[in-house]
Write a protein that holds these residues in place. Sequence first.
Motif, short mmCIF file in Angstrom:
data_model
loop_
_atom_site.label_atom_id
_atom_site.label_comp_id
_atom_site.label_asym_id
_atom_site.label_seq_id
_atom_site.Cartn_x
_atom_site.Cartn_y
_atom_site.Cartn_z
N GLN A 208 0.94 -1.23 0.04
CA GLN A 208 -0.18 0.04 -0.11
C GLN A 208 0.84 1.32 0.09
OE1 GLN A 208 -2.42 0.94 3.51
NE2 GLN A 208 -4.05 1.73 2.31
N THR A 209 0.49 2.13 -0.92
CA THR A 209 1.15 3.42 -1.23
C THR A 209 0.26 4.47 -1.18
OG1 THR A 209 1.91 3.37 -3.41
CG2 THR A 209 3.62 2.40 -1.85
N MET A 210 0.59 5.71 -1.15
CA MET A 210 -0.37 6.64 -1.39
C MET A 210 -0.55 6.99 -2.70
SD MET A 210 -1.47 8.25 1.21
CE MET A 210 -1.84 9.94 0.73
N MET A 211 0.58 6.51 -3.66
CA MET A 211 0.38 7.02 -5.04
C MET A 211 -0.42 5.88 -5.75
SD MET A 211 1.82 9.95 -5.85
CE MET A 211 1.89 9.72 -7.89
N ARG A 212 -0.14 4.56 -5.20
CA ARG A 212 -0.79 3.22 -6.04
C ARG A 212 -1.83 2.63 -5.56
NH1 ARG A 212 2.60 2.07 -10.39
NH2 ARG A 212 1.87 -0.06 -10.43
N GLY A 213 -2.12 3.01 -4.05
CA GLY A 213 -3.22 2.32 -3.39
C GLY A 213 -2.73 0.91 -2.65
N LEU A 214 -3.71 0.12 -2.96
CA LEU A 214 -3.27 -1.13 -2.29
C LEU A 214 -3.03 -2.08 -3.72
CD1 LEU A 214 -5.81 -1.52 0.27
CD2 LEU A 214 -3.53 -2.64 0.45
N GLU A 215 -1.85 -2.72 -3.80
CA GLU A 215 -1.76 -3.59 -4.91
C GLU A 215 -1.38 -5.18 -4.51
OE1 GLU A 215 1.00 -1.35 -8.05
OE2 GLU A 215 1.92 -0.97 -5.89
N LEU A 216 -1.78 -6.08 -5.38
CA LEU A 216 -1.40 -7.30 -5.34
C LEU A 216 -0.17 -7.67 -5.69
CD1 LEU A 216 -2.05 -10.31 -4.10
CD2 LEU A 216 -3.25 -10.66 -6.28
N LEU A 217 0.82 -8.13 -4.64
CA LEU A 217 2.22 -8.52 -5.17
C LEU A 217 2.14 -9.92 -5.65
CD1 LEU A 217 4.12 -6.86 -2.56
CD2 LEU A 217 3.69 -5.90 -4.66
N ILE A 218 1.84 -10.94 -4.95
CA ILE A 218 1.85 -12.24 -5.23
C ILE A 218 0.88 -13.00 -4.28
CG2 ILE A 218 3.79 -12.47 -3.62
CD1 ILE A 218 4.77 -14.77 -5.34
N TYR A 219 0.32 -14.20 -4.84
CA TYR A 219 -0.56 -15.12 -3.70
C TYR A 219 0.03 -16.46 -4.22
CZ TYR A 219 -3.90 -16.41 -7.32
OH TYR A 219 -4.65 -16.89 -8.28
N PHE A 220 0.06 -17.26 -2.87
CA PHE A 220 0.18 -18.56 -2.76
C PHE A 220 -1.17 -19.37 -2.47
CE2 PHE A 220 4.69 -18.50 -2.32
CZ PHE A 220 4.97 -17.07 -2.23
N ASN A 221 -1.24 -20.55 -3.05
CA ASN A 221 -2.22 -21.69 -2.72
C ASN A 221 -1.44 -22.80 -2.30
OD1 ASN A 221 -4.64 -23.70 -4.54
ND2 ASN A 221 -4.83 -23.04 -2.73
N ASN A 222 -1.89 -23.44 -1.12
CA ASN A 222 -1.32 -24.66 -0.53
C ASN A 222 0.37 -24.39 -0.62
OD1 ASN A 222 -3.44 -25.86 0.09
ND2 ASN A 222 -4.04 -26.78 -1.67
N ASN A 223 0.91 -23.48 -0.35
CA ASN A 223 2.04 -23.19 -0.40
C ASN A 223 2.85 -22.85 -1.62
OD1 ASN A 223 1.47 -23.77 2.26
ND2 ASN A 223 2.65 -25.75 2.23
N VAL A 224 2.12 -22.83 -2.54
CA VAL A 224 2.84 -22.87 -4.07
C VAL A 224 2.34 -21.46 -4.67
CG1 VAL A 224 2.75 -23.77 -6.55
CG2 VAL A 224 2.47 -25.33 -4.43
N PRO A 225 3.47 -20.79 -5.19
CA PRO A 225 3.13 -19.46 -5.73
C PRO A 225 2.38 -19.59 -7.10
CG PRO A 225 5.47 -19.92 -6.30
CD PRO A 225 4.81 -21.02 -5.29
N ILE A 226 1.16 -18.92 -7.20
CA ILE A 226 0.32 -19.36 -8.25
C ILE A 226 0.40 -17.90 -9.25
CG2 ILE A 226 -2.31 -19.13 -8.78
CD1 ILE A 226 -1.16 -21.73 -7.34
N ASP A 227 0.51 -16.65 -8.58
CA ASP A 227 0.43 -15.51 -9.45
C ASP A 227 1.48 -14.26 -8.86
OD1 ASP A 227 -1.91 -13.50 -11.00
OD2 ASP A 227 0.06 -13.32 -11.21
N ASP A 228 2.57 -14.14 -9.52
CA ASP A 228 3.40 -13.37 -9.05
C ASP A 228 3.43 -12.16 -10.11
OD1 ASP A 228 6.74 -14.88 -10.12
OD2 ASP A 228 4.88 -14.20 -11.05
N SER A 229 2.62 -11.85 -10.70
CA SER A 229 2.62 -10.61 -11.90
C SER A 229 2.85 -9.48 -11.34
CB SER A 229 1.51 -11.01 -12.64
OG SER A 229 0.26 -10.88 -12.14
#
Lengths: 113, 115
Positions: free
Chosen positions: B37-58
Amino acid sequence: AQKITQTQPGMFVQEKEAVTLDCTYDTSDPSYGLFWYKQPSSGEMIFLIYQGSYDQQNATEGRYSLNFQKARKSANLVISASQLGDSAMYFCAMREMGNKLVFGAGTILRVKS
Amino acid sequence: DAGVIQSPRHEVTEMGQEVTLRCKPISGHDYLFWYRQTMMRGLELLIYFNNNVPIDDSGMPEDRFSAKMPNASFSTLKIQPSEPRDSAVYFCASSFGGGRGDTQYFGPGTRLTVL
């Protein structure tokens, strides 16, 4: 294009009155979820309420209710009987396919005594 | 029940240093998310995991950022080397299930300042 639009950067409300925070969204996915979060000055993100796109009834959680107008793609948060502790930033968010939660820019609410 | 736990709560470091942020999700949750979270860009998703496996790191901004989840109860987000523009609040969130209606619960955040 913005997926979540919160047009009110800041709002004031008198204590004990109701207030509506606006949120419009953009999606072509027929299945989606809409969420509201509260972020007080302490910084944590607190989940308030959820509305599913197929839900027939508007969601309610205590003093929070969601005015869901699907055709207009709006999901406004209504806070009844405002309290001083409701002063915070409020974020509308949408979750489509792919598990990503996309947030709006937020609305700062100030409750006046 | 314990919520999502993040440490440290505040981190001040100098440009070029390595920074490691830590997260313990809610027990039983199978999805874990890292946001910035930044003032300029708000809340951004960086990466998420499912069952310990990275699914989307875009959403990871560049190669200086990396995230791991060695087990179901622990994840790290590392920045090496850190730069002043990395200053932000970093949130970890977890959910049970990855459906559109599955609520993500957020940790208290780590406020990172890079001098």
